[in-house]
Design a protein around this motif. Structure first.
Motif, PDB file in Angstrom:
ATOM      1  N   PRO A  38       0.804  -1.229   0.000  1.00 59.18           N
ATOM      2  CA  PRO A  38       0.000   0.000   0.000  1.00 59.18           C
ATOM      3  C   PRO A  38       0.839   1.283   0.000  1.00 59.18           C
ATOM      4  CG  PRO A  38      -0.809  -1.535   1.661  1.00 59.18           C
ATOM      5  CD  PRO A  38       0.490  -2.078   1.158  1.00 59.18           C
ATOM      6  N   PHE A  39       2.096   1.186   0.403  1.00 59.24           N
ATOM      7  CA  PHE A  39       2.959   2.362   0.487  1.00 59.24           C
ATOM      8  C   PHE A  39       3.752   2.621  -0.796  1.00 59.24           C
ATOM      9  CE2 PHE A  39       2.474   0.933   4.883  1.00 59.24           C
ATOM     10  CZ  PHE A  39       2.102   2.114   5.504  1.00 59.24           C
ATOM     11  N   ARG A  40       3.812   1.641  -1.683  1.00 58.71           N
ATOM     12  CA  ARG A  40       4.699   1.743  -2.854  1.00 58.71           C
ATOM     13  C   ARG A  40       4.490   3.003  -3.673  1.00 58.71           C
ATOM     14  NH1 ARG A  40       4.475  -4.296  -4.457  1.00 58.71           N
ATOM     15  NH2 ARG A  40       6.228  -5.066  -3.241  1.00 58.71           N
ATOM     16  N   LYS A  41       3.255   3.262  -4.048  1.00 57.32           N
ATOM     17  CA  LYS A  41       2.987   4.400  -4.932  1.00 57.32           C
ATOM     18  C   LYS A  41       3.315   5.723  -4.252  1.00 57.32           C
ATOM     19  CE  LYS A  41      -0.511   6.569  -7.887  1.00 57.32           C
ATOM     20  NZ  LYS A  41       0.310   7.715  -8.029  1.00 57.32           N
ATOM     21  N   VAL A  42       2.870   5.898  -3.020  1.00 52.69           N
ATOM     22  CA  VAL A  42       3.108   7.181  -2.356  1.00 52.69           C
ATOM     23  C   VAL A  42       4.601   7.388  -2.084  1.00 52.69           C
ATOM     24  CG1 VAL A  42       2.695   6.438   0.039  1.00 52.69           C
ATOM     25  CG2 VAL A  42       2.243   8.793  -0.619  1.00 52.69           C
ATOM     26  N   VAL A  43       5.328   6.329  -1.738  1.00 48.12           N
ATOM     27  CA  VAL A  43       6.772   6.468  -1.506  1.00 48.12           C
ATOM     28  C   VAL A  43       7.477   6.800  -2.824  1.00 48.12           C
ATOM     29  CG1 VAL A  43       8.887   5.221  -0.876  1.00 48.12           C
ATOM     30  CG2 VAL A  43       6.868   5.061   0.580  1.00 48.12           C
ATOM     31  N   LYS A  44       7.097   6.111  -3.893  1.00 50.42           N
ATOM     32  CA  LYS A  44       7.699   6.385  -5.207  1.00 50.42           C
ATOM     33  C   LYS A  44       7.428   7.825  -5.631  1.00 50.42           C
ATOM     34  CE  LYS A  44       7.561   4.966 -10.029  1.00 50.42           C
ATOM     35  NZ  LYS A  44       6.908   4.123 -11.026  1.00 50.42           N
ATOM     36  N   ASP A  45       6.171   8.253  -5.518  1.00 50.74           N
ATOM     37  CA  ASP A  45       5.815   9.626  -5.885  1.00 50.74           C
ATOM     38  C   ASP A  45       6.527  10.638  -4.992  1.00 50.74           C
ATOM     39  OD1 ASP A  45       4.169   8.564  -7.823  1.00 50.74           O
ATOM     40  OD2 ASP A  45       2.295   8.983  -6.748  1.00 50.74           O
ATOM     41  N   TYR A  46       6.631  10.311  -3.714  1.00 55.23           N
ATOM     42  CA  TYR A  46       7.304  11.205  -2.768  1.00 55.23           C
ATOM     43  C   TYR A  46       8.766  11.407  -3.173  1.00 55.23           C
ATOM     44  CZ  TYR A  46       9.029  13.037   1.688  1.00 55.23           C
ATOM     45  OH  TYR A  46       9.620  13.805   2.659  1.00 55.23           O
ATOM     46  N   PHE A  47       9.444  10.322  -3.523  1.00 52.66           N
ATOM     47  CA  PHE A  47      10.843  10.446  -3.933  1.00 52.66           C
ATOM     48  C   PHE A  47      10.989  11.233  -5.231  1.00 52.66           C
ATOM     49  CE2 PHE A  47      11.928   6.642  -1.215  1.00 52.66           C
ATOM     50  CZ  PHE A  47      12.665   7.385  -0.317  1.00 52.66           C
ATOM     51  N   LEU A  48      10.075  11.038  -6.170  1.00 52.43           N
ATOM     52  CA  LEU A  48      10.134  11.794  -7.425  1.00 52.43           C
ATOM     53  C   LEU A  48       9.969  13.292  -7.166  1.00 52.43           C
ATOM     54  CD1 LEU A  48       8.088   9.478  -9.821  1.00 52.43           C
ATOM     55  CD2 LEU A  48      10.546   9.961  -9.912  1.00 52.43           C
TER      56      LEU A  48
END
Length: 164
Positions: free
Chosen positions: A90-100
């Motif tokens: 569940p965290f993958r997308k938000v963590v990926k977007d956060y890093f971008l």
């Protein structure tokens, strides 16, 4: 889950560690960012395992095990309280977007206008809030923590993914 800190002064973390094997080797800058995030969390937090009949303060060891986030909660004495395993999916997308967005923010600091930097920073903070809310939801019924503590803990979850 609550928006206000627990009334018990013992409902807090007194120590937080990240598993060395989970974070791997990194640069001095990344190590400093992690240490700062840990200090911020310890300095001001509200954290209480749900259903714990005992008293805190608590220690928290954060690690990754088989694509799961492991939160190992103990008393300061070392007595085991509980260990929670959360799926990272569940965290993958938000963590990926956060890093971008963070990467865009750090690049913008060098050359963008103040208004562009502010807009990117607002997006970064929005994603951080989204991740923090998700963390609170995933910990509901497991750990009672306020939003600010969830924000700081989300920072540390992201820290497990920082590469040096």
């Amino acid at each position: 889950m609550s928006d206000k800190p627990d009334a018990r002064p013992s409902a807090r973390l007194s120590a937080v560690t990240l598993d060395d094997a989970s974070i791997g080797h990194s640069s001095a800058d990344i190590d400093h960012e992690r240490a700062t995030a840990i200090w911020d969390l310890i300095e001001d937090n509200s954290f209480a395992p749900c259903g714990d009949p005992g008293e805190g303060p608590y220690t928290l060891h954060i690690s990754l095990m088989e694509s799961r986030l492991v939160l190992d909660i103990k008393r300061e004495s070392g007595e085991q309280v509980v260990q929670h395993h959360l799926s990272l999916t569940p965290f993958r997308k938000v963590v990926k977007d956060y890093f971008l967005v963070c990467e865009s923010y750090y690049n913008a600091i060098r050359s963008a206008s103040p208004s562009q930097i502010e807009a990117i920073d607002m997006g970064r903070r929005g994603l951080h809030n989204e991740g923090s809310t998700l963390l609170q939801e995933r910990l509901e019924g497991k750990v009672d923590l306020d939003f600010d503590s969830a924000r700081r803990l989300f920072t540390l979850i992201c820290a497990l993914h920082w590469k040096g």
